[in-house]
Design a protein around this motif. Structure first.
Motif, short mmCIF file in Angstrom:
data_model
loop_
_atom_site.label_atom_id
_atom_site.label_comp_id
_atom_site.label_asym_id
_atom_site.label_seq_id
_atom_site.Cartn_x
_atom_site.Cartn_y
_atom_site.Cartn_z
N VAL A 6 -44.26 45.55 12.24
CA VAL A 6 -45.55 44.88 12.43
C VAL A 6 -45.44 43.37 12.22
O VAL A 6 -45.98 42.59 13.01
N LEU A 7 -44.75 42.93 11.19
CA LEU A 7 -44.69 41.52 10.87
C LEU A 7 -43.72 40.71 11.73
O LEU A 7 -43.92 39.52 11.95
N VAL A 8 -42.67 41.36 12.22
CA VAL A 8 -41.64 40.60 12.93
C VAL A 8 -41.43 41.08 14.36
O VAL A 8 -41.56 40.33 15.31
N TYR A 9 -41.11 42.34 14.55
CA TYR A 9 -40.53 42.79 15.81
C TYR A 9 -41.53 43.10 16.93
O TYR A 9 -41.22 42.92 18.11
N LEU A 10 -42.71 43.55 16.62
CA LEU A 10 -43.65 44.03 17.63
C LEU A 10 -43.96 42.98 18.70
O LEU A 10 -43.92 43.28 19.90
N GLU A 11 -44.24 41.77 18.28
CA GLU A 11 -44.55 40.69 19.24
C GLU A 11 -43.40 40.49 20.22
O GLU A 11 -43.59 40.35 21.42
N TRP A 12 -42.18 40.47 19.72
CA TRP A 12 -41.01 40.20 20.55
C TRP A 12 -40.73 41.36 21.50
O TRP A 12 -40.27 41.14 22.62
N TRP A 13 -40.99 42.57 21.07
CA TRP A 13 -40.76 43.75 21.91
C TRP A 13 -41.62 43.69 23.16
O TRP A 13 -41.16 43.93 24.27
N PHE A 14 -42.89 43.36 23.01
CA PHE A 14 -43.81 43.36 24.15
C PHE A 14 -43.64 42.15 25.06
O PHE A 14 -44.00 42.22 26.23
N THR A 15 -43.11 41.07 24.58
CA THR A 15 -42.99 39.86 25.39
C THR A 15 -41.58 39.62 25.90
O THR A 15 -41.33 38.63 26.57
N ALA A 16 -40.67 40.51 25.62
CA ALA A 16 -39.26 40.31 25.94
C ALA A 16 -38.91 40.25 27.43
O ALA A 16 -37.96 39.56 27.78
N PRO A 17 -39.59 40.92 28.33
CA PRO A 17 -39.10 40.96 29.72
C PRO A 17 -39.11 39.65 30.50
O PRO A 17 -38.48 39.55 31.53
N SER A 18 -39.79 38.62 30.06
CA SER A 18 -39.86 37.37 30.81
C SER A 18 -38.57 36.59 30.70
O SER A 18 -38.18 36.14 29.63
N VAL A 19 -37.90 36.38 31.84
CA VAL A 19 -36.60 35.68 31.84
C VAL A 19 -36.75 34.21 31.50
O VAL A 19 -35.88 33.64 30.85
N VAL A 20 -37.85 33.56 31.91
CA VAL A 20 -38.00 32.14 31.60
C VAL A 20 -38.35 31.92 30.14
O VAL A 20 -38.15 30.82 29.61
N GLN A 21 -38.84 32.93 29.47
CA GLN A 21 -39.16 32.82 28.05
C GLN A 21 -38.05 33.36 27.15
O GLN A 21 -38.08 33.15 25.94
#
Length: 181
Positions: A6-21
């Motif tokens: 909840v504190l660290v990984y969740l945000e990165w999991w959902f936003t990971a597919p963008s190649v420019v990001q």
């Protein structure tokens, strides 16, 4: 484990597919993992050491993808352009190498510290025009070649994250002959 997710990984999991990001997000995730040591040093150490082996998007070439990331500041893009003007000692065509910095260095690194003249190779490999690099990043939004390249890159997905989510085949990094960037 729930706190970590909840504190660290969740945000990165959902936003990971963008190649420019991907380069910016990988660096920010690494910093979040390292900062998690104040909550749980064992999890922080284990996860940051694991991620350290998967920082392909922070390579000297692929970090150039962040030039198309709308969430990267103009000041950072300008510093990246300055880093791209540095002389490269070895201009031979080498295989893509992942970031090999130690954790202490990664904790204080910024995107421009990864940038080098090798970014242009990425654009060449993807057949993207580079004329916009001669202009200030504040004008890129109205530059046709920049917008065309940005639109093309936004259609690409991060290879390793797509594969890990069961989205199909692929490899763990883009330099292995996969169909990724």
């Amino acid at each position: 484990m729930c706190c970590f997710v909840v504190l660290v990984y969740l945000e990165w999991w959902f936003t990971a597919p963008s190649v420019v990001q991907a380069p910016r997000r990988d660096l920010n995730l690494m910093k979040a993992l390292l900062n998690y040591s104040t909550t749980n040093s064992a999890i922080s150490t284990a996860t940051s050491e694991k991620l350290q082996r998967h920082l392909w998007y922070l390579s000297e070439e692929l970090v150039g993808l962040t030039l198309f990331d709308e969430d990267v500041s103009l000041a950072m893009k300008r510093r990246m352009l300055e880093s791209m003007k540095r002389q490269v000692e070895d201009e031979d065509e080498e295989t893509l190498k992942r970031c090999s910095r130690d954790l202490a260095t990664l904790a204080v690194s910024q995107l421009d510290s990864f940038a080098s003249p090798k970014i242009v190779r990425l654009f060449e490999k993807l057949y993207l025009a580079t004329d916009f690099l001669e202009a200030d990043p504040s004008s890129w939004g109205t530059n046709r070649t920049f917008r065309a390249a940005q639109d093309q890159l936004k259609t690409l997905k991060v290879v390793n994250d797509h594969a890990e989510r069961g989205g199909g085949g692929g490899s763990s990094h883009p330099g292995s002959g996969s169909t990724g960037p």
